[in-house]
Design a protein around this motif. Structure first.
Motif, PDB file in Angstrom:
ATOM      1  N   ASN A 182       6.423  10.148   2.293  1.00  0.00           N
ATOM      2  CA  ASN A 182       6.643  10.202   3.732  1.00  0.00           C
ATOM      3  C   ASN A 182       6.102   8.949   4.420  1.00  0.00           C
ATOM      4  O   ASN A 182       6.657   8.481   5.400  1.00  0.00           O
ATOM      5  CB  ASN A 182       5.970  11.444   4.335  1.00  0.00           C
ATOM      6  CG  ASN A 182       6.601  12.720   3.838  1.00  0.00           C
ATOM      7  OD1 ASN A 182       7.809  12.797   3.712  1.00  0.00           O
ATOM      8  ND2 ASN A 182       5.776  13.709   3.528  1.00  0.00           N
ATOM      9  N   GLY A 183       5.019   8.438   3.894  1.00  0.00           N
ATOM     10  CA  GLY A 183       4.446   7.225   4.457  1.00  0.00           C
ATOM     11  C   GLY A 183       3.750   7.467   5.785  1.00  0.00           C
ATOM     12  O   GLY A 183       3.818   8.532   6.385  1.00  0.00           O
ATOM     13  N   ASN A 212       9.828   2.277   4.995  1.00  0.00           N
ATOM     14  CA  ASN A 212      10.856   3.153   5.587  1.00  0.00           C
ATOM     15  C   ASN A 212      11.672   3.868   4.522  1.00  0.00           C
ATOM     16  O   ASN A 212      12.870   4.114   4.693  1.00  0.00           O
ATOM     17  CB  ASN A 212      11.784   2.372   6.529  1.00  0.00           C
ATOM     18  CG  ASN A 212      11.133   2.052   7.854  1.00  0.00           C
ATOM     19  OD1 ASN A 212      10.242   2.773   8.305  1.00  0.00           O
ATOM     20  ND2 ASN A 212      11.552   0.963   8.489  1.00  0.00           N
ATOM     21  N   GLY A 213      11.018   4.224   3.420  1.00  0.00           N
ATOM     22  CA  GLY A 213      11.696   4.932   2.338  1.00  0.00           C
ATOM     23  C   GLY A 213      11.584   4.166   1.037  1.00  0.00           C
ATOM     24  O   GLY A 213      11.006   3.082   0.976  1.00  0.00           O
ATOM     25  N   VAL A 248      15.938   1.183   4.963  1.00  0.00           N
ATOM     26  CA  VAL A 248      14.884   0.942   3.986  1.00  0.00           C
ATOM     27  C   VAL A 248      14.698  -0.566   3.794  1.00  0.00           C
ATOM     28  O   VAL A 248      15.668  -1.325   3.722  1.00  0.00           O
ATOM     29  CB  VAL A 248      15.226   1.597   2.630  1.00  0.00           C
ATOM     30  CG1 VAL A 248      14.190   1.231   1.569  1.00  0.00           C
ATOM     31  CG2 VAL A 248      15.324   3.107   2.785  1.00  0.00           C
ATOM     32  N   SER A 249      13.433  -1.004   3.729  1.00  0.00           N
ATOM     33  CA  SER A 249      13.122  -2.410   3.473  1.00  0.00           C
ATOM     34  C   SER A 249      12.341  -2.535   2.176  1.00  0.00           C
ATOM     35  O   SER A 249      11.521  -1.674   1.839  1.00  0.00           O
ATOM     36  CB  SER A 249      12.295  -3.016   4.619  1.00  0.00           C
ATOM     37  OG  SER A 249      13.037  -3.065   5.822  1.00  0.00           O
ATOM     38  N   GLU A 250      12.597  -3.629   1.461  1.00  0.00           N
ATOM     39  CA  GLU A 250      11.877  -3.941   0.225  1.00  0.00           C
ATOM     40  C   GLU A 250      11.232  -5.309   0.388  1.00  0.00           C
ATOM     41  O   GLU A 250      11.907  -6.291   0.692  1.00  0.00           O
ATOM     42  CB  GLU A 250      12.821  -3.942  -0.967  1.00  0.00           C
ATOM     43  CG  GLU A 250      12.128  -4.251  -2.289  1.00  0.00           C
ATOM     44  CD  GLU A 250      13.101  -4.355  -3.451  1.00  0.00           C
ATOM     45  OE1 GLU A 250      12.651  -4.250  -4.602  1.00  0.00           O
ATOM     46  OE2 GLU A 250      14.298  -4.563  -3.199  1.00  0.00           O
ATOM     47  N   LEU A 251       9.912  -5.369   0.193  1.00  0.00           N
ATOM     48  CA  LEU A 251       9.190  -6.625   0.284  1.00  0.00           C
ATOM     49  C   LEU A 251       8.543  -6.899  -1.069  1.00  0.00           C
ATOM     50  O   LEU A 251       7.771  -6.078  -1.569  1.00  0.00           O
ATOM     51  CB  LEU A 251       8.128  -6.568   1.382  1.00  0.00           C
ATOM     52  CG  LEU A 251       7.381  -7.873   1.710  1.00  0.00           C
ATOM     53  CD1 LEU A 251       6.934  -7.870   3.176  1.00  0.00           C
ATOM     54  CD2 LEU A 251       6.170  -8.078   0.803  1.00  0.00           C
ATOM     55  N   PRO A 309       7.174  -0.066  10.380  1.00  0.00           N
ATOM     56  CA  PRO A 309       7.797   0.772   9.347  1.00  0.00           C
ATOM     57  C   PRO A 309       6.770   1.704   8.708  1.00  0.00           C
ATOM     58  O   PRO A 309       5.561   1.468   8.767  1.00  0.00           O
ATOM     59  CB  PRO A 309       8.276  -0.261   8.322  1.00  0.00           C
ATOM     60  CG  PRO A 309       7.269  -1.369   8.438  1.00  0.00           C
ATOM     61  CD  PRO A 309       6.933  -1.436   9.913  1.00  0.00           C
ATOM     62  N   THR A 310       7.244   2.768   8.076  1.00  0.00           N
ATOM     63  CA  THR A 310       6.351   3.548   7.225  1.00  0.00           C
ATOM     64  C   THR A 310       6.111   2.772   5.935  1.00  0.00           C
ATOM     65  O   THR A 310       6.949   1.979   5.503  1.00  0.00           O
ATOM     66  CB  THR A 310       6.952   4.917   6.883  1.00  0.00           C
ATOM     67  OG1 THR A 310       8.220   4.734   6.230  1.00  0.00           O
ATOM     68  CG2 THR A 310       7.130   5.762   8.134  1.00  0.00           C
TER      69      THR A 310
END
Length: 288
Positions: free
Chosen positions: A145-146, A178-179, A186-189, A257-258
């Motif tokens: 859930n974050g 965000n997921g 959804v973001s990926e870093l 973002p979460t």
């Protein structure tokens, strides 16, 4: 680029060259090969895709490796061993995951773990231009859930890991915001601490400097951001909160973002035609 949650293989996004540590001698690196990739989402819900390649962008030059500062630590009596493409082990609030998410193209891989912060993987991957596996250790936050980014005052991490010095790979953090996985918003870093002939998705936009290290920052239009260190970092610490905040300020990640998952491991594209080993000897995440 989790038991139902822990068993979900998560994405590691990057492009590979045309060719994806103990006891593995480093071979002279061939000239950089230009490639790129698009986001591929592994997992039972979305399947996986093979990243395409492109000859339109030159790969970043290889940087001579500095002397190793990786702590001396050996995993001689593993508590967990797996060859399962989705095999994993929970330990100390973290999850060690073999994560052969592109198993249709991947060769064999064996992961052996003494602890979440002391494990190694031996992998044999063919010389083709796609990410095959991302063996890693990760922390899942609040059951996926974050918590909103602005609620954290500290998000820091320590690491120590070394790639084999042969083939095509990157050693990298993978953060999901965000997921987790493929989904709207959804973001990926990613933070690449070591790189051998890999190229991230998207385009190189600018640079980021912190802690004495300079990173080339790449991004695409699908929520992917990669900080690629210009020199190999075999151990150290990172202020992930500062990196996320900087990315938000540049408009690369949505505001507040979460924070859902933080992992560290190696993306194998090729192992140069033989067995290659990645060894991890430290990992921690501090959040408050």
């Amino acid at each position: 680029m989790l038991a139902l949650l822990l068993a979900i293989p998560f994405l590691a996004v990057a492009g590979c060259g045309d060719v994806p540590v103990d006891g593995v001698a480093a071979a002279p690196a061939p000239p950089p090969v230009a490639t790129t990739s698009s986001t591929a989402v592994p997992g039972t819900s979305a399947g996986s895709a093979t990243p395409p390649t492109s000859a339109s962008r030159p790969a970043p030059p290889s940087t001579p490796a500095p002397p190793s500062t990786t702590p001396v630590r050996n995993c001689r009596s593993p508590e967990f061993t797996t060859t399962d493409p989705d095999g994993g082990w929970s330990d100390g609030g973290y999850y060690v995951h073999n994560n052969m998410w592109n198993a249709g193209e991947a060769g064999p891989e064996t992961l052996r773990a003494c602890a979440y912060d002391n494990w190694y993987v031996e992998s044999v991957q063919p010389d083709s231009s796609s990410v095959k596996t991302y063996p890693n250790v990760h922390k899942d936050i609040n059951n996926q859930n974050g918590k909103p980014f602005n609620d954290y005052s500290v998000i820091k991490t320590t690491f120590a890991g070394r790639g084999p010095g042969v083939g095509v790979y990157d050693v990298a953090y993978d953060l999901w915001l965000n997921g987790v996985g493929d989904g709207k918003g959804v973001s990926e870093l990613m933070v690449w601490t070591e790189n051998l002939k890999q190229v991230p998705s998207g385009d190189k936009l600018t640079t980021y400097t912190a802690g004495g290290s300079t990173y080339d920052v790449w991004a695409d239009t699908d929520g992917y951001v990669a900080f690629v260190s210009r020199s190999a970092q075999y151990s150290g610490s990172l202020d992930l909160k500062a990196m996320i905040a900087w990315s938000i300020g540049k408009g690369l990640i949505p505001p507040n973002p979460t924070v859902n998952q933080i992992g560290y491991g190696i993306e194998f594209c090729s192992t140069g035609g033989g067995k290659a080993r990645f060894t991890l000897t430290d990992f921690s995440v501090t959040m408050s």
